[in-house]
Design an enzyme around this catalytic site. Structure first.
Site, PDB file in Angstrom:
ATOM      1  CE1 TYR A   1      -3.463  10.516   0.744  1.00 53.71           C
ATOM      2  CE2 TYR A   1      -3.427  11.913   2.692  1.00 53.71           C
ATOM      3  CZ  TYR A   1      -3.472  10.654   2.116  1.00 53.71           C
ATOM      4  OH  TYR A   1      -3.525   9.537   2.913  1.00 53.71           O
TER       5      TYR A   1
ATOM      6  CG  HIS B   1      -1.630   1.286   1.495  1.00 55.99           C
ATOM      7  ND1 HIS B   1      -2.994   1.435   1.323  1.00 55.99           N
ATOM      8  CD2 HIS B   1      -1.173   2.492   1.927  1.00 55.99           C
ATOM      9  CE1 HIS B   1      -3.342   2.671   1.633  1.00 55.99           C
ATOM     10  NE2 HIS B   1      -2.246   3.341   2.015  1.00 55.99           N
ATOM     11  CD  GLU B   2       1.749   3.880   3.608  1.00 51.92           C
ATOM     12  OE1 GLU B   2       2.235   4.907   3.113  1.00 51.92           O
ATOM     13  OE2 GLU B   2       0.613   3.843   4.089  1.00 51.92           O
TER      14      GLU B   2
ATOM     15  CD  GLU C   1      -4.662   6.595   1.961  1.00 51.85           C
ATOM     16  OE1 GLU C   1      -4.707   5.388   2.282  1.00 51.85           O
ATOM     17  OE2 GLU C   1      -3.622   7.264   2.048  1.00 51.85           O
TER      18      GLU C   1
ATOM     19  CG  HIS D   1      -6.990   7.313   5.584  1.00 52.05           C
ATOM     20  ND1 HIS D   1      -6.423   8.559   5.711  1.00 52.05           N
ATOM     21  CD2 HIS D   1      -5.965   6.453   5.312  1.00 52.05           C
ATOM     22  CE1 HIS D   1      -5.115   8.467   5.558  1.00 52.05           C
ATOM     23  NE2 HIS D   1      -4.803   7.203   5.308  1.00 52.05           N
TER      24      HIS D   1
ATOM     25  CG  HIS E   1       0.467   6.200  -0.843  1.00 47.71           C
ATOM     26  ND1 HIS E   1      -0.669   6.831  -1.320  1.00 47.71           N
ATOM     27  CD2 HIS E   1       0.100   5.628   0.346  1.00 47.71           C
ATOM     28  CE1 HIS E   1      -1.671   6.633  -0.482  1.00 47.71           C
ATOM     29  NE2 HIS E   1      -1.228   5.909   0.532  1.00 47.71           N
TER      30      HIS E   1
ATOM     31  CG  ASP F   1      -9.085  10.845   6.732  1.00 48.62           C
ATOM     32  OD1 ASP F   1      -7.843  10.855   6.716  1.00 48.62           O
ATOM     33  OD2 ASP F   1      -9.779   9.996   6.143  1.00 48.62           O
TER      34      ASP F   1
END
Length: 358
Positions: free
Chosen positions: A189, A174-175, A198, A278, A178, A273
């Site tokens: 974002y 996932h990271e 996300e 998210h 990015h 957020d």
């Protein structure tokens, strides 16, 4: 915190969850930290994409079409890198966190290379640099993992509440995804474009896990971060957004909606957020899940190919793209890859209709 308004860091744990973990740990006031990362994001944001690719490649220790990784240990300190404990070509270390990120980043690199012929995150041989046991403050646990625009950082959290943030391959993927998003769609974002940012990271995070474990769509748990929170289920569910955790003594209920009927209109603040990046990501996540289930078999083969093609088309998927834009982009790519009237195109339509976007 891990997110900052002007230059957010892409973290696996949203601010509303990390804040509650901090409170449970007795950290009532989070210090203003991470200035180094804010400055780095600010500088990187000013670099044109083409120049950024070149800069990122030469900044690493090797530029090639082969996988290259380095792992650093921050020793629970707020360091940019830490001490080098492993680099490509050396025997695998016994350190569990180091082994997790080596294997997770390797699986992610091979996933993108074998399926999409992508040469690392930037498609230009970017070395995968990762720092384990990172903290923002030496006396406080760090409940997160994040991509800072150039490299990866992983916290260990606190044993009372979490396992190490290196524990899930889908979190690592996932990271790192990015990073792919940074070099492709560059989705802003905030609000729906941030939720798409996300969502793409969640989608390819789960696909890397499925691919690495040879798990077809119908047998996957579709859970992100299943091993992080002790005594709990997961961070997010693509199969059933809003059910990853329920009645949790620290977090309460999972706030993710699965459909536009329950879309949450939130403010562009850290507490909200950044417009629910998210939270509302559950909607495009669910659209992908339904698409993959419709197509049966392995989700990475057809559904993954369609979503990846959309992510790499900046004309169809602009920086401020909405859910509707993503819907049209994936529909168009499905038609191009598998022809009009195909079962693949119909599956994408089914997915977005299920999520209430189409």
């Amino acid at each position: 915190m891990c997110l900052h308004h002007r230059n957010p860091l892409h973290c696996i744990l949203p601010p509303y969850m990390s804040k509650k973990l901090n409170e449970a740990s007795g950290i009532t006031e989070k210090k203003d930290v991470g200035e180094l990362f804010r400055l780095k994001r600010k500088v990187l944001a000013r670099i044109a994409p083409a120049k950024k690719k070149g800069k990122m490649a030469v900044a690493g220790s090797k530029v090639a079409t082969k996988l290259y990784r380095e792992v650093y240990d921050a020793h629970q300190l707020p360091l940019t890198l830490g001490s080098l404990i492993w680099k490509e070509g050396q025997p695998l270390p016994k350190d569990k966190d180091a082994k997790n990120v080596i294997e997770g980043s390797g699986a992610t690199w091979h996933f993108y290379k074998k399926l999409f012929n992508r040469n690392s995150l930037d498609n230009n041989g970017l070395p995968l640099i990762q720092t384990i046991r990172y903290r923002e403050h030496p006396q406080e646990p760090f409940y997160n993992a994040f991509w800072d625009g150039e490299q990866m950082f992983y916290g260990t959290g606190l044993a009372k509440f979490t396992n190490s943030f290196t524990s899930d391959i889908d979190i690592i993927a996932h990271e790192l995804t990015h990073g792919v998003i940074d070099f492709e769609a560059q989705l802003e974002y905030e609000f729906q474009s941030g939720a798409l940012n996300e969502s793409f990271a969640d989608i390819f995070g789960i696909l890397v896990k499925q691919w690495a474990t040879h798990t077809p769509a119908h047998k996957s748990d579709w859970l992100i971060g299943k091993n992080i929170l002790k005594g709990r289920n997961a961070l997010r569910s693509l199969k059933a957004p809003g059910t990853a955790y329920q009645n949790d003594p620290i977090f309460g209920d999972d706030p993710q909606p699965a459909t536009m009927q329950h879309y949450q209109k939130l403010k562009n603040t850290e507490d909200d957020d950044y417009g629910g990046v998210h939270i509302n990501s559950g909607i495009p996540n669910y659209a992908f899940y339904r698409t993959a289930i419709e197509l049966k078999g392995n989700a990475w083969e057809k559904a993954g190919a369609i979503w990846y093609a959309a992510l790499c088309d900046q004309k169809l998927l602009k920086k401020n793209a909405s859910f509707e834009d993503a819907c049209h982009a994936t529909l168009k790519k499905a038609a191009l890859l598998f022809k009009k009237g195909s079962i693949e195109l119909k599956a994408v339509e089914t997915g977005w209709k299920a999520a209430g976007v189409l």
